[in-house]
Design a protein around this motif. Sequence first.
Motif, PDB file in Angstrom:
ATOM      1  N   TYR A 372     -36.934 -37.757  55.530  1.00  0.00           N
ATOM      2  CA  TYR A 372     -36.046 -38.526  56.397  1.00  0.00           C
ATOM      3  C   TYR A 372     -34.995 -39.263  55.581  1.00  0.00           C
ATOM      4  N   ARG A 373     -35.408 -39.817  54.447  1.00  0.00           N
ATOM      5  CA  ARG A 373     -34.466 -40.537  53.589  1.00  0.00           C
ATOM      6  C   ARG A 373     -33.406 -39.600  53.039  1.00  0.00           C
ATOM      7  N   LEU A 374     -33.829 -38.418  52.606  1.00  0.00           N
ATOM      8  CA  LEU A 374     -32.866 -37.444  52.080  1.00  0.00           C
ATOM      9  C   LEU A 374     -31.886 -37.002  53.159  1.00  0.00           C
ATOM     10  N   MET A 375     -32.404 -36.754  54.359  1.00  0.00           N
ATOM     11  CA  MET A 375     -31.529 -36.344  55.462  1.00  0.00           C
ATOM     12  C   MET A 375     -30.535 -37.454  55.821  1.00  0.00           C
ATOM     13  N   PHE A 376     -31.010 -38.701  55.770  1.00  0.00           N
ATOM     14  CA  PHE A 376     -30.139 -39.834  56.079  1.00  0.00           C
ATOM     15  C   PHE A 376     -29.025 -39.958  55.028  1.00  0.00           C
ATOM     16  N   ASP A 377     -29.389 -39.792  53.750  1.00  0.00           N
ATOM     17  CA  ASP A 377     -28.380 -39.875  52.686  1.00  0.00           C
ATOM     18  C   ASP A 377     -27.350 -38.759  52.811  1.00  0.00           C
ATOM     19  N   VAL A 378     -27.814 -37.546  53.138  1.00  0.00           N
ATOM     20  CA  VAL A 378     -26.877 -36.425  53.282  1.00  0.00           C
ATOM     21  C   VAL A 378     -25.943 -36.677  54.449  1.00  0.00           C
ATOM     22  N   SER A 379     -26.488 -37.156  55.576  1.00  0.00           N
ATOM     23  CA  SER A 379     -25.642 -37.399  56.756  1.00  0.00           C
ATOM     24  C   SER A 379     -24.625 -38.495  56.473  1.00  0.00           C
ATOM     25  N   GLN A 380     -25.027 -39.492  55.686  1.00  0.00           N
ATOM     26  CA  GLN A 380     -24.095 -40.572  55.338  1.00  0.00           C
ATOM     27  C   GLN A 380     -22.949 -40.027  54.476  1.00  0.00           C
ATOM     28  N   GLN A 381     -23.287 -39.160  53.527  1.00  0.00           N
ATOM     29  CA  GLN A 381     -22.242 -38.602  52.655  1.00  0.00           C
ATOM     30  C   GLN A 381     -21.302 -37.689  53.426  1.00  0.00           C
ATOM     31  N   VAL A 382     -21.878 -36.887  54.331  1.00  0.00           N
ATOM     32  CA  VAL A 382     -21.038 -35.991  55.126  1.00  0.00           C
ATOM     33  C   VAL A 382     -20.166 -36.787  56.080  1.00  0.00           C
ATOM     34  N   GLY A 383     -20.772 -37.811  56.675  1.00  0.00           N
ATOM     35  CA  GLY A 383     -20.008 -38.642  57.610  1.00  0.00           C
ATOM     36  C   GLY A 383     -18.921 -39.434  56.930  1.00  0.00           C
ATOM     37  N   GLY A 384     -19.237 -39.828  55.643  1.00  0.00           N
ATOM     38  CA  GLY A 384     -18.244 -40.608  54.905  1.00  0.00           C
ATOM     39  C   GLY A 384     -17.078 -39.776  54.477  1.00  0.00           C
TER      40      GLY A 384
END
Length: 384
Positions: A372-384
């Motif tokens: 979940y943490r990895l998915m959250f970090d990836v989504s944050q980077q993609v969203g950013g």
Amino acid sequence: MFGSRFRTRVWWPAVLALAIFAYLYHFDGFYIPRIGDESPYIQIVKLTAESGQWLPLRTAPGLENTKPPFLFWLGMVSTNWAQNWTLLRLRMPIVGITFLTAGLIFWLAHRVTGDRECGYLGALTFLGFRSTFQYGRPFLTNLPETLFVFLPFALYVGFRKRAEKWKLGFWVIQGLLLGIACLFKSFMLVVPVGFGFAWLFLFKRRWDFVSFLRRDAIKIATLVLVALLVFALWPALDPDPGSVLRQFVLEENMGKLGGAGFFSGLVTGQYALYRIWLAPFASAGLLALPLLFVLARAWRGRKELSFEEQSLWIITLSFLVVYSFPSQRQENYLLPVTPALAVLLAIHWKKIPRRWFGFFQVPLVLGLLLIYRLMFDVSQQVGG
């Protein structure tokens, strides 16, 4: 919580259906759990199919590595000689064999205990093993090998009294089944299987070697000889038998015996001895601790074990002993005994304390949090 009849007729079939769905879900994708051998194996299928001939197997220039043909023939047939080229078609026979193996475990566990619920537990345990999920869906040899290696043992354990009456005819059939396993993996499979049956017969004869030689040696000799004759069909039919002898027999198989640094490699290095002896627990994955409990319980009550349980432990130990000798000791060499472990777990399932199952939930929860943490970090980077 539920009655035995409800569990047998509704609950366990529903759980088994869910397990089958989990295996089939997105199993034609590129990112399912697998190992790197799948890609070169698939390439061999495509190149051989394009040649229009069953043999010799074709490999890319510079990657010559002769293998037994059955897996690649399976891929050629399932893709209609590469005319319908999809991962789904390549992997479907493998996952089908995985389900057949689970069905065999269901049958044996049910036959040994007389409890249909135990059969479901055995099948689900096997499908729940980490190794089964990793090797039982990609285009690899391991599950066909597992099925056809365990099948002779299962037939003997399940039909032991009849097998005594069928005499050599039964062992010819056993040899044919083992020969199919050899054509998927290697002729060297006759060593642990032959050793396992020899150990089993000697144990049954209370280590009376004279009785063993008079009544059982011919059975094992028949099993091994028929399996080797089946395997010999490959070099006999291959237009290039020299490559089979040089690349597969001498280099890939005999080259793993002994070698420089053999004794030092027993305790250190990539193929240290402890790896092969811990392989059953690694294969069990999240069921490693319940398996450890069953092992400890079996050791304490080894004199009271049924013949069927003794046989399954002997099968497992035979592979452990034999594969301790090659200089290359890989965990996947022990995959053919995972069905035996699944049956043993199913037999003792209701006797395993709940806390032994609860322990594995800790790494499971931690793993889910990490994902979940990895998915959250990836989504944050993609969203950013």
